[in-house]
Design a protein around this motif. Structure first.
Motif, PDB file in Angstrom:
ATOM      1  N   SER A   1      13.428   4.330  36.231  1.00 19.51           N
ATOM      2  CA  SER A   1      13.108   3.606  34.994  1.00 19.51           C
ATOM      3  C   SER A   1      13.871   4.157  33.794  1.00 19.51           C
ATOM      4  O   SER A   1      14.295   3.390  32.923  1.00 19.51           O
ATOM      5  N   ILE A   2      14.088   5.474  33.741  1.00 15.93           N
ATOM      6  CA  ILE A   2      14.870   6.047  32.641  1.00 15.93           C
ATOM      7  C   ILE A   2      16.308   5.560  32.706  1.00 15.93           C
ATOM      8  O   ILE A   2      16.904   5.185  31.687  1.00 15.93           O
ATOM      9  N   ILE A   3      16.880   5.521  33.916  1.00 16.58           N
ATOM     10  CA  ILE A   3      18.252   5.025  34.079  1.00 16.58           C
ATOM     11  C   ILE A   3      18.324   3.545  33.724  1.00 16.58           C
ATOM     12  O   ILE A   3      19.262   3.089  33.068  1.00 16.58           O
ATOM     13  N   ALA A   4      17.323   2.763  34.133  1.00  9.15           N
ATOM     14  CA  ALA A   4      17.325   1.328  33.819  1.00  9.15           C
ATOM     15  C   ALA A   4      17.250   1.089  32.313  1.00  9.15           C
ATOM     16  O   ALA A   4      17.917   0.185  31.791  1.00  9.15           O
ATOM     17  N   VAL A   5      16.469   1.908  31.608  1.00  8.30           N
ATOM     18  CA  VAL A   5      16.386   1.769  30.146  1.00  8.30           C
ATOM     19  C   VAL A   5      17.733   2.103  29.515  1.00  8.30           C
ATOM     20  O   VAL A   5      18.190   1.412  28.592  1.00  8.30           O
ATOM     21  N   ASP A   6      18.396   3.162  30.016  1.00  8.68           N
ATOM     22  CA  ASP A   6      19.707   3.527  29.482  1.00  8.68           C
ATOM     23  C   ASP A   6      20.736   2.438  29.733  1.00  8.68           C
ATOM     24  O   ASP A   6      21.558   2.130  28.871  1.00  8.68           O
ATOM     25  N   VAL A   7      20.723   1.832  30.911  1.00  7.94           N
ATOM     26  CA  VAL A   7      21.670   0.755  31.224  1.00  7.94           C
ATOM     27  C   VAL A   7      21.408  -0.453  30.330  1.00  7.94           C
ATOM     28  O   VAL A   7      22.330  -1.079  29.809  1.00  7.94           O
ATOM     29  N   ARG A   8      20.110  -0.774  30.117  1.00  7.91           N
ATOM     30  CA  ARG A   8      19.755  -1.891  29.248  1.00  7.91           C
ATOM     31  C   ARG A   8      20.186  -1.665  27.801  1.00  7.91           C
ATOM     32  O   ARG A   8      20.576  -2.587  27.110  1.00  7.91           O
ATOM     33  N   ASN A   9      20.103  -0.405  27.355  1.00 11.69           N
ATOM     34  CA  ASN A   9      20.454  -0.082  25.968  1.00 11.69           C
ATOM     35  C   ASN A   9      21.942   0.145  25.772  1.00 11.69           C
ATOM     36  O   ASN A   9      22.377   0.404  24.649  1.00 11.69           O
ATOM     37  N   GLY A  10      22.726   0.085  26.820  1.00 17.16           N
ATOM     38  CA  GLY A  10      24.169   0.212  26.697  1.00 17.16           C
ATOM     39  C   GLY A  10      24.673   1.644  26.635  1.00 17.16           C
ATOM     40  O   GLY A  10      25.793   1.885  26.199  1.00 17.16           O
ATOM     41  N   VAL A  11      23.891   2.607  27.083  1.00 18.04           N
ATOM     42  CA  VAL A  11      24.328   4.002  27.109  1.00 18.04           C
ATOM     43  C   VAL A  11      25.324   4.165  28.253  1.00 18.04           C
ATOM     44  O   VAL A  11      25.167   3.575  29.318  1.00 18.04           O
ATOM     45  N   ALA A  12      26.374   4.963  28.026  1.00 22.36           N
ATOM     46  CA  ALA A  12      27.383   5.196  29.063  1.00 22.36           C
ATOM     47  C   ALA A  12      26.748   6.010  30.190  1.00 22.36           C
ATOM     48  O   ALA A  12      26.403   7.171  30.019  1.00 22.36           O
ATOM     49  N   VAL A  13      26.573   5.394  31.343  1.00 26.56           N
ATOM     50  CA  VAL A  13      25.943   6.034  32.489  1.00 26.56           C
ATOM     51  C   VAL A  13      27.034   6.561  33.402  1.00 26.56           C
ATOM     52  O   VAL A  13      27.847   5.796  33.909  1.00 26.56           O
ATOM     53  N   ASP A  14      27.064   7.884  33.586  1.00 25.66           N
ATOM     54  CA  ASP A  14      28.065   8.516  34.443  1.00 25.66           C
ATOM     55  C   ASP A  14      27.350   9.469  35.379  1.00 25.66           C
ATOM     56  O   ASP A  14      26.779  10.457  34.956  1.00 25.66           O
ATOM     57  N   PHE A  15      27.373   9.166  36.677  1.00 28.36           N
ATOM     58  CA  PHE A  15      26.676   9.997  37.661  1.00 28.36           C
ATOM     59  C   PHE A  15      27.577  11.071  38.243  1.00 28.36           C
ATOM     60  O   PHE A  15      27.204  11.741  39.180  1.00 28.36           O
ATOM     61  N   ASN A  16      28.776  11.246  37.705  1.00 27.09           N
ATOM     62  CA  ASN A  16      29.701  12.247  38.210  1.00 27.09           C
ATOM     63  C   ASN A  16      29.177  13.628  37.830  1.00 27.09           C
ATOM     64  O   ASN A  16      29.250  14.035  36.691  1.00 27.09           O
ATOM     65  N   ASP A  17      28.657  14.362  38.803  1.00 25.52           N
ATOM     66  CA  ASP A  17      28.071  15.660  38.529  1.00 25.52           C
ATOM     67  C   ASP A  17      29.040  16.801  38.797  1.00 25.52           C
ATOM     68  O   ASP A  17      28.643  17.950  38.861  1.00 25.52           O
ATOM     69  N   SER A  18      30.325  16.498  39.000  1.00 21.92           N
ATOM     70  CA  SER A  18      31.285  17.573  39.217  1.00 21.92           C
ATOM     71  C   SER A  18      31.554  18.279  37.894  1.00 21.92           C
ATOM     72  O   SER A  18      31.314  17.740  36.818  1.00 21.92           O
TER      73      SER A  18
END
Length: 175
Positions: free
Chosen positions: A50-67
């Motif tokens: 749900s936190i990720i879905a809220v960020d995607v809805r709000n247009g936050v740059a979502v980057d799952f690259n954990d390197s």
């Protein structure tokens, strides 16, 4: 199952007796603890989603690259440059305390669950072992408790131990 329903409604068949051992199950403590832990882990994963879905809805740059980042990549929020990795930031927002719900259950005997874990009761999972004498005390650990649901059950039918509970066949079932 559908034929059983039609036969019961038409009166050609009697309804199932809840006192029959074939309609009862034994809920072991380990199974119950496992269900509580599993439900809590599902809640944690749903919170992350749900936190990720809220960020995607709000247009936050979502980057799952954990390197490890070789160059500093950041996004500007006002005048603040955020260099924290996205997934680490999301995980810091979620409460991972799995043991709190289990500890509360063991301490109180009350189940606090949004789903109810498909159980008939949410309270009364503990019983007080009375130590009046040794036989009574040890009998609390040798028996199966039917639960608080059955003590609050309002029924007019006769509650009795059926013959199949003792391994005996009914006279009508004899060859």
């Amino acid at each position: 199952m559908l034929r059983k329903l039609y036969a019961t409604v038409s009166g050609s068949c009697s309804p199932d007796n809840p006192d029959s051992p074939q309609h009862q199950e034994v809920l072991l403590p380990g199974s119950l603890y496992g269900m509580i832990v599993k439900e809590r882990m599902e809640e944690i994963l749903n919170n992350i989603r749900s936190i990720i879905a809220v960020d995607v809805r709000n247009g936050v740059a979502v980057d799952f690259n954990d390197s490890q980042l070789s160059t500093i990549r950041c996004r500007l929020i006002g005048f603040i440059c955020v260099t924290e990795r996205y997934f680490t930031k999301i995980l810091s927002k979620v409460n991972f305390d799995i043991g709190a719900k289990l500890l509360n259950f063991i301490a109180t005997g009350n189940l606090i669950s949004p789903t109810g874990l498909d159980l008939q009761q949410a309270a009364g999972f503990t019983l007080i072992a009375e130590k009046l004498n040794w036989q009574r005390y040890i009998s609390h650990f040798r028996c199966i408790h039917r639960g608080a649901f059955f003590s609050e059950l309002k029924t007019t039918t006769v509650r009795k131990l059926l013959p199949e509970a003792w391994g005996k066949r009914l006279p009508s079932a004899l060859p």
